[in-house]
Design a protein around this motif. Structure first.
Motif, mmCIF file in Angstrom:
data_model
loop_
_atom_site.group_PDB
_atom_site.id
_atom_site.type_symbol
_atom_site.label_atom_id
_atom_site.label_comp_id
_atom_site.label_asym_id
_atom_site.label_seq_id
_atom_site.Cartn_x
_atom_site.Cartn_y
_atom_site.Cartn_z
ATOM 1 N N GLY A 1 84.049 10.941 71.069
ATOM 2 C CA GLY A 1 82.801 9.994 71.054
ATOM 3 C C GLY A 1 82.325 9.729 69.665
ATOM 4 N N GLU A 2 81.645 8.861 69.686
ATOM 5 C CA GLU A 2 80.972 8.121 68.435
ATOM 6 C C GLU A 2 79.785 8.580 68.177
ATOM 7 N N GLY A 3 79.061 9.147 68.988
ATOM 8 C CA GLY A 3 77.545 9.617 68.616
ATOM 9 C C GLY A 3 77.576 10.683 67.603
ATOM 10 N N SER A 4 76.215 11.120 67.088
ATOM 11 C CA SER A 4 76.105 12.371 66.390
ATOM 12 C C SER A 4 76.396 13.683 66.809
ATOM 13 N N LYS A 5 76.830 14.407 66.101
ATOM 14 C CA LYS A 5 77.296 15.915 66.449
ATOM 15 C C LYS A 5 76.855 16.908 65.648
ATOM 16 N N ARG A 6 76.549 17.987 66.029
ATOM 17 C CA ARG A 6 75.424 18.916 65.582
ATOM 18 C C ARG A 6 75.823 20.317 66.132
ATOM 19 N N ILE A 7 76.133 21.034 65.172
ATOM 20 C CA ILE A 7 76.262 22.611 65.506
ATOM 21 C C ILE A 7 74.788 23.241 64.947
ATOM 22 N N VAL A 8 74.222 23.982 65.927
ATOM 23 C CA VAL A 8 73.111 24.772 65.529
ATOM 24 C C VAL A 8 73.605 26.191 65.696
ATOM 25 N N LEU A 9 73.723 26.984 64.492
ATOM 26 C CA LEU A 9 74.269 28.532 64.527
ATOM 27 C C LEU A 9 73.213 29.452 64.413
ATOM 28 N N ILE A 10 72.715 30.275 65.231
ATOM 29 C CA ILE A 10 71.816 31.320 65.298
ATOM 30 C C ILE A 10 72.494 32.717 65.141
ATOM 31 N N SER A 11 72.178 33.101 63.866
ATOM 32 C CA SER A 11 72.955 34.683 63.675
ATOM 33 C C SER A 11 71.876 35.670 63.060
ATOM 34 N N ASP A 12 72.016 37.015 63.344
ATOM 35 C CA ASP A 12 71.157 37.903 62.331
ATOM 36 C C ASP A 12 72.022 38.637 61.736
ATOM 37 N N GLY A 13 73.433 38.434 61.336
ATOM 38 C CA GLY A 13 74.248 39.206 60.506
ATOM 39 C C GLY A 13 75.473 38.328 60.107
ATOM 40 N N GLU A 14 75.949 38.849 58.868
ATOM 41 C CA GLU A 14 77.203 37.986 58.319
ATOM 42 C C GLU A 14 78.329 38.141 59.223
#
Length: 423
Positions: free
Chosen positions: A145-158
């Protein structure tokens, strides 16, 4: 009879051709729309530490579920959204197996809100924290695909799966040039988690935000999902100067720069008579900083006279502080309208971030500057430029209202006194 059969066959063939001719373009349009649709993959940490009850009196997992339900309700129709987990399925102690524990809970595609909420409701804090492997898989989820791509990472630890450093993984993803942005959110983050998530976000031009309340999590994820639906604007790298005379001249657009702690940056913008300058600046802390900070944006003349300013302050609850300003330049009078020169406006950006203990001061903090030069307001109906925003109209209205109220009250008092004397 033969002619009749041939005629019928020809008519059928013609109808089939017309049907195909109509159907194929519609399919092409659908494929084109799908190809350009923005995509978001929400990557949620479901490791055992998400059981901790330190977010508004509930567990981190419960806060994440509540926020996800609000996000799913508010997701724009045009966004293709998916959900990936890490640490959700393997409860054992085998590190090799635990570091493979990432799965697609809901595939990236058109959103069925009920189905997605049902999937989120099944999550239970379980195992390890394989951030690096999850990011690699999430990048594959968004492939094509050619649209915008975004990962949203939610974490509470390394990450617990070194030597696969998630920061290096983010750099590899950025090096592929696929236009993928990773934004990170740390739930009640410690110093190590903050550093790791900041590094991941910075590698792809994303943002890091620390989260301590449920409503903050929902608001931030909603903001990032909405941002994915916005038209993609590629920022232009620029370098501000230490004084206006040496500053780069900017046109309308989006610009990025870096500013050292406490450093001033100068830029220039040409504004024609009858135009209005609208500009905003955001400075983000991509490393640990002291909790009290602010940003000041000033528009001044080349001789140093201040025209207008905007300022904002932060207290450590957010990692980004933004402000903006507007400056309408009046139209030239009479015959000089076509020959009046443009005015050079100097923009000064000053931020008061300070580094925490042991934090490197280089490179500078990320700075994003938006410049928009538009046709100025042509009537006094533009409140922000000519009306109540300047205060004079409001002051005059209050004076007039007070005067009339005093006259009416005085007349009523005299009338009541006269009636009393008569009686």
């Amino acid at each position: 009879m033969i002619r009749t059969q041939r005629l019928a066959a020809g008519v059928c063939a013609l109808l089939a051709a017309l049907t195909a001719g109509i159907a194929f373009p519609a399919g092409a349009v659908a494929d084109e729309t799908t190809a350009t649709a923005p995509k978001v993959d929400l990557v949620i940490d479901v490791s055992g530490s998400m059981r901790a009850k330190d977010i508004d009196g509930q567990s981190r997992m419960a806060a994440a579920k509540q926020a996800f339900n609000e996000v799913l309700d508010a997701t724009p129709e045009e966004v293709q959204l998916g959900i990936r987990t890490l640490g959700a399925n393997y409860p054992g102690d085998d590190r090799k197996t635990g570091c493979k524990d990432t799965a697609q809970l809901y595939p990236v595609g058109p959103l069925d809100r009920t189905e997605a909420k049902t999937a989120v409701a099944t999550l239970t804090p379980t195992g390890w924290t394989p951030i690096g492997p999850a990011l690699l898989k999430a990048a594959d989820d968004l492939d094509g695909g050619e649209g915008s791509k975004r990962i949203v990472l939610i974490s509470d630890g390394e990450d617990t799966c070194a030597p696969l450093d998630p920061c290096e993984v983010a750099r590899e993803i950025a090096a592929k040039g696929i236009g993928l942005t990773i934004d990170t959110l740390g739930l009640v983050p410690n110093t190590k988690l903050r550093q790791q998530l900041s590094c991941i976000a910075e590698a792809t031009g994303g943002t890091f935000t620390s989260i301590e309340h449920t409503d903050e999590l929902a608001d931030k994820v909603n903001q990032l999902v909405d941002r994915a639906a916005d038209p993609v604007v590629t920022p232009v790298a620029t370098t501000g100067a230490d004084r206006c005379a040496k500053a780069p001249t900017l046109k309308s657009g989006l610009y990025t720069d870096r500013a050292e702690f406490g450093q001033q940056r100068w830029y220039r913008v040409d504004v024609e008579p009858g135009q209005e300058l609208r500009t905003s600046v955001s400075v983000s802390a991509d490393r640990a900083v002291n909790p009290s900070y602010g940003v000041l944006l000033r528009a001044v003349t080349e001789r140093g006279r201040e025209i207008v300013r905007g300022e904002a302050a932060g207290n450590g609850r957010t990692d980004i502080v933004s402000t903006g300003l507007r400056y309408p330049k009046a139209e030239a009078d009479g015959d000089d309208e076509d020959t009046a020169p443009a005015e050079t406006v100097c923009l000064q950006v000053t931020q008061s971030f300070s580094a925490g203990s042991g934090v490197q001061s280089t490179p500078g903090l990320p700075l994003e500057l938006t410049v928009d030069v538009v046709d100025g307001p042509s009537a006094s109906s533009d409140v922000a430029s000519f009306g109540l925003g300047r205060g004079w109209w409001l002051l005059g209205a209050l004076i007039l209202t007070g005067f009339l109220a005093g006259v009416v009250w005085g007349w009523l008092s005299r009338w009541r006194f006269a009636v009393w004397r008569t009686n």
